[in-house]
Scaffold this active site. Sequence first.
Site, PDB file in Angstrom:
ATOM      1  CD  GLN A 114       4.416  -5.043   7.833  1.00  0.00           C
ATOM      2  OE1 GLN A 114       4.147  -5.186   6.649  1.00  0.00           O
ATOM      3  NE2 GLN A 114       3.577  -4.532   8.697  1.00  0.00           N
ATOM      4  CE1 TYR A 123      -0.632 -10.991   3.329  1.00  0.00           C
ATOM      5  CE2 TYR A 123      -2.365  -9.739   4.417  1.00  0.00           C
ATOM      6  CZ  TYR A 123      -1.562  -9.966   3.310  1.00  0.00           C
ATOM      7  OH  TYR A 123      -1.689  -9.187   2.199  1.00  0.00           O
TER       8      TYR A 123
HETATM    9  C1  LIG Z   1      -2.567   0.292  -0.051  1.00  0.00           C
HETATM   10  C2  LIG Z   1      -2.360  -0.257   1.339  1.00  0.00           C
HETATM   11  C3  LIG Z   1      -1.324  -1.147   1.560  1.00  0.00           C
HETATM   12  C4  LIG Z   1      -1.111  -1.680   2.840  1.00  0.00           C
HETATM   13  N1  LIG Z   1      -0.064  -2.524   3.039  1.00  0.00           N
HETATM   14  C5  LIG Z   1       0.183  -2.983   4.281  1.00  0.00           C
HETATM   15  C6  LIG Z   1       1.335  -3.777   4.540  1.00  0.00           C
HETATM   16  O1  LIG Z   1       2.168  -4.058   3.675  1.00  0.00           O
HETATM   17  N2  LIG Z   1       1.495  -4.230   5.816  1.00  0.00           N
HETATM   18  C7  LIG Z   1       0.596  -3.935   6.814  1.00  0.00           C
HETATM   19  O2  LIG Z   1       0.792  -4.384   7.954  1.00  0.00           O
HETATM   20  N3  LIG Z   1      -0.466  -3.155   6.604  1.00  0.00           N
HETATM   21  C8  LIG Z   1      -0.687  -2.678   5.376  1.00  0.00           C
HETATM   22  N4  LIG Z   1      -1.762  -1.857   5.157  1.00  0.00           N
HETATM   23  C9  LIG Z   1      -2.586  -1.446   6.320  1.00  0.00           C
HETATM   24  C10 LIG Z   1      -2.142  -0.064   6.820  1.00  0.00           C
HETATM   25  O3  LIG Z   1      -0.828  -0.107   7.344  1.00  0.00           O
HETATM   26  C11 LIG Z   1      -3.055   0.472   7.948  1.00  0.00           C
HETATM   27  O4  LIG Z   1      -2.976  -0.376   9.038  1.00  0.00           O
HETATM   28  C12 LIG Z   1      -4.472   0.558   7.519  1.00  0.00           C
HETATM   29  O5  LIG Z   1      -4.544   1.307   6.330  1.00  0.00           O
HETATM   30  C13 LIG Z   1      -5.327   1.202   8.645  1.00  0.00           C
HETATM   31  O6  LIG Z   1      -4.847   2.452   8.978  1.00  0.00           O
HETATM   32  P1  LIG Z   1      -5.721   3.773   8.682  1.00  0.00           P
HETATM   33  O7  LIG Z   1      -6.963   3.602   9.467  1.00  0.00           O
HETATM   34  O8  LIG Z   1      -4.851   4.908   9.163  1.00  0.00           O
HETATM   35  O9  LIG Z   1      -5.922   3.773   7.175  1.00  0.00           O
HETATM   36  C14 LIG Z   1      -1.973  -1.321   3.905  1.00  0.00           C
HETATM   37  C15 LIG Z   1      -3.017  -0.406   3.658  1.00  0.00           C
HETATM   38  C16 LIG Z   1      -3.193   0.111   2.418  1.00  0.00           C
HETATM   39  C17 LIG Z   1      -4.330   1.104   2.203  1.00  0.00           C
END
Ligand SMILES: Cc1cc2nc3c(=O)[nH]c(=O)nc-3n(C[C@H](O)[C@H](O)[C@H](O)COP(=O)(O)O)c2cc1C
Length: 185
Positions: free
Chosen positions: A104, A178
Amino acid sequence: MKGDINALFQPMKIGTMEVKNRIAMAPMGLHSKNPDGSFNQDAIDLYVARAKGGVGLIVTTGIACQNKLDSMRATLATAGDSYIESNKKLTDEVHKNGAKIVLQIANGAGRNRKDGFFLDNDPISSSENPNVWHPEVMHRALTTEEVQFLIQSYADGAFVAKQAGFDGVEVHALHEGYLMDQFSM
Ligand SMILES: Cc1cc2nc3c(=O)[nH]c(=O)nc-3n(C[C@H](O)[C@H](O)[C@H](O)COP(=O)(O)O)c2cc1C
């Protein structure tokens, strides 16, 4: 109409990249990095365990492409041979275990900058916009030359990722203010 669970285990193509199934690990902020921004052994162990567990595609946590605007500590623009060598260990191990891995790439926190972080930096945005968490702080508009610089930095960053063996890059984009998020509004 019912979904077919077997579809999850069918290969798919993203551009020229073939992924063995539809199971992907989403990017999640990870601090297990060397000072040059490459992934350290903890991170390698974490991602390789996912590959061994059957994940088809891993999307890593983000790294900034450049450090002239909205500066971050480690960036792809300053990454040298050590960055490429360290990350090669990761990409090789993930590939040996049958998964694909994309890096990323990001370009700063933009209006999502928080205390102590944005204060000592030049707060920027697509146009003049308030900070997400501290609306009293205004972010200045980027100039057209600066936008061109950012676009080029994504291309340069993607080239470094390719040298380190990643199968592709994911542009960190649209959430929480962002930098790229502001260009979508
Ligand atoms: C602890 C944590 C860190 C994350 N860091 C990033 C990141 O660095 N870049 C990003 O695009 N999304 C980041 N996200 C978002 C996740 O990639 C994901 O899109 C989000 O948790 C929704 O997915 P889910 O519904 O499966 O939880 C992060 C989420 C969490 C919980």
